[in-house]
Design a protein around this motif. Structure first.
Motif, PDB file in Angstrom:
ATOM      1  N   PRO A 140       0.835  -1.215   0.000  1.00 40.05           N
ATOM      2  CA  PRO A 140       0.000   0.000   0.000  1.00 40.05           C
ATOM      3  C   PRO A 140       0.860   1.251   0.000  1.00 40.05           C
ATOM      4  O   PRO A 140       1.934   1.289   0.603  1.00 40.05           O
ATOM      5  CB  PRO A 140      -0.814  -0.126   1.292  1.00 40.05           C
ATOM      6  N   HIS A 141       0.379   2.294  -0.683  1.00 39.02           N
ATOM      7  CA  HIS A 141       1.120   3.545  -0.745  1.00 39.02           C
ATOM      8  C   HIS A 141       0.913   4.387   0.509  1.00 39.02           C
ATOM      9  O   HIS A 141       1.830   5.033   1.003  1.00 39.02           O
ATOM     10  CB  HIS A 141       0.676   4.354  -1.970  1.00 39.02           C
ATOM     11  N   PHE A 142      -0.322   4.406   1.007  1.00 38.51           N
ATOM     12  CA  PHE A 142      -0.642   5.212   2.177  1.00 38.51           C
ATOM     13  C   PHE A 142      -1.329   4.348   3.224  1.00 38.51           C
ATOM     14  O   PHE A 142      -1.989   3.362   2.898  1.00 38.51           O
ATOM     15  CB  PHE A 142      -1.581   6.373   1.801  1.00 38.51           C
ATOM     16  N   ASN A 143      -1.167   4.720   4.466  1.00 35.65           N
ATOM     17  CA  ASN A 143      -1.862   4.055   5.570  1.00 35.65           C
ATOM     18  C   ASN A 143      -2.444   5.120   6.495  1.00 35.65           C
ATOM     19  O   ASN A 143      -2.157   5.148   7.690  1.00 35.65           O
ATOM     20  CB  ASN A 143      -0.919   3.121   6.331  1.00 35.65           C
ATOM     21  N   GLU A 144      -3.251   6.010   5.908  1.00 40.68           N
ATOM     22  CA  GLU A 144      -3.908   7.097   6.635  1.00 40.68           C
ATOM     23  C   GLU A 144      -2.907   7.885   7.488  1.00 40.68           C
ATOM     24  O   GLU A 144      -2.949   7.855   8.716  1.00 40.68           O
ATOM     25  CB  GLU A 144      -5.038   6.542   7.497  1.00 40.68           C
TER      26      GLU A 144
ATOM     27  N   GLN B  27       7.373   9.946  14.194  1.00 42.80           N
ATOM     28  CA  GLN B  27       7.878   8.607  13.901  1.00 42.80           C
ATOM     29  C   GLN B  27       6.773   7.722  13.352  1.00 42.80           C
ATOM     30  O   GLN B  27       6.976   6.937  12.413  1.00 42.80           O
ATOM     31  CB  GLN B  27       8.473   7.985  15.162  1.00 42.80           C
ATOM     32  N   ASP B  28       5.576   7.847  13.905  1.00 43.97           N
ATOM     33  CA  ASP B  28       4.438   7.075  13.411  1.00 43.97           C
ATOM     34  C   ASP B  28       4.089   7.504  11.985  1.00 43.97           C
ATOM     35  O   ASP B  28       3.706   6.681  11.151  1.00 43.97           O
ATOM     36  CB  ASP B  28       3.237   7.293  14.331  1.00 43.97           C
ATOM     37  N   PHE B  29       4.194   8.805  11.684  1.00 41.33           N
ATOM     38  CA  PHE B  29       3.924   9.294  10.350  1.00 41.33           C
ATOM     39  C   PHE B  29       4.896   8.697   9.333  1.00 41.33           C
ATOM     40  O   PHE B  29       4.501   8.299   8.245  1.00 41.33           O
ATOM     41  CB  PHE B  29       4.018  10.826  10.323  1.00 41.33           C
TER      42      PHE B  29
END
Length: 221
Positions: free
Chosen positions: A207-211, A219-221
Motif C-alpha cells: 500500500p502507498h498510504f496508511n492514513e 515517527q508514526d507518520f
C-alpha cells in the motif's frame, strides 16, 4: 483539449518505446557504465516529455511517474539495482508496469520452519484465541478500503467545486485546500494505479498510504 489528448497519446507511445528499449538493454548489455550510457538518453527524454503537455494534471502526473520515479528506477537498473533488476527473468509487461507506475511488489514471506515445538504452537494458538496478536497489525478489509476511497472521492469532488470559486475565499484557506487537494488526488490516483496493476498483471502490491493524517507522532507518520 483534443490537441492535448493527442499529445498525451504520443507521450505514452514514446514512454512505451523507451521502456521496451531499456528492457532489451538488460538482456544484451551488461550492467555498469556501458548500460548507463545507453540509459542516459532515455532519462533525458523522460525529463523532456512532460513539457509536451500543457495540462497541469496530465503534465504533473507524467512528471511524477516518469521524470521522477521512472528515471531513478532506470538509473538504478543501469547498475543492476532497484526493483527493475531484482528478477532477471521478469516479463516485459511487469517491467513496463514497474518502470512507469509508482508500485512496489510485495514479496511473499519466507516459509516457516517445520520443526516448531508443539508447546510454541499451542501458546501461539492460545494467544490468537485470546486476541493477543502482538505487534502484527490487522489487515484492512476490502469493504473498509473501498468505502474509504469512495468517501475521499466525494471529498475530492467537493474540493474541486470549492477551488473553482477560489476568488471568494481567503488566500490562506485556499492554500490549505490546495494541499488537501494534492494529497487526495495523489492517493486516489495511486489507488487506481494499484487496482489496474493487480487486475492486469496479478501483482501483489504494497500500500502507498496508511492514513498518515491519523499519526500520533512524527515517527508514526
Amino acid at each position: 483539449m483534443e490537441g492535448e489528448f493527442g499529445n498525451f497519446i504520443q507521450v505514452l507511445i514514446s514512454i512505451f518505446v523507451c521502456i521496451c528499449y531499456s528492457y532489451s538493454l538488460g538482456k544484451i548489455v551488461p550492467k555498469g557504465k556501458t548500460r548507463l550510457l545507453c540509459v542516459v538518453p532515455v532519462v533525458s527524454l523522460f525529463l523532456y516529455l512532460p513539457l509536451c503537455l500543457s495540462s497541469v494534471h496530465l503534465g504533473g502526473a507524467t512528471a511524477f511517474f516518469i521524470s521522477w520515479l521512472g528515471s531513478f528506477k532506470l538509473l538504478l537498473f543501469a547498475f543492476g539495482k532497484g526493483p527493475l533488476a531484482t528478477d532477471p527473468s521478469i516479463s516485459i509487461g511487469r517491467f513496463v508496469a514497474i518502470a512507469c507506475l509508482p508500485i512496489e511488489i510485495e514479496e511473499d514471506p519466507p516459509p516457516k520452519p517445520q520443526n516448531t515445538h508443539i508447546k510454541a504452537n499451542t501458546s501461539l494458538s492460545q494467544s490468537h484465541l485470546n486476541g493477543e496478536n502482538g505487534n502484527t497489525p490487522h489487515p484492512r478489509s476490502t469493504k473498509s478500503t473501498t468505502l474509504n476511497h469512495v468517501i475521499k472521492g466525494f471529498l475530492l469532488a467537493i474540493l474541486i467545486g470549492i477551488l473553482y470559486y477560489s476568488e471568494h475565499f481567503h488566500p490562506n484557506l485556499i492554500l490549505v485546500l490546495h494541499c488537501l487537494y494534492i494529497y487526495l488526488l495523489l492517493e486516489f490516483l495511486l489507488a487506481m494505479v494499484g487496482v489496474l496493476a493487480r487486475a492486469l498483471l496479478g501483482l501483489k502490491l504494497k500500500p502507498h498510504f496508511n492514513e498518515p493524517y491519523l499519526s500520533t507522532s512524527l515517527q508514526d507518520f
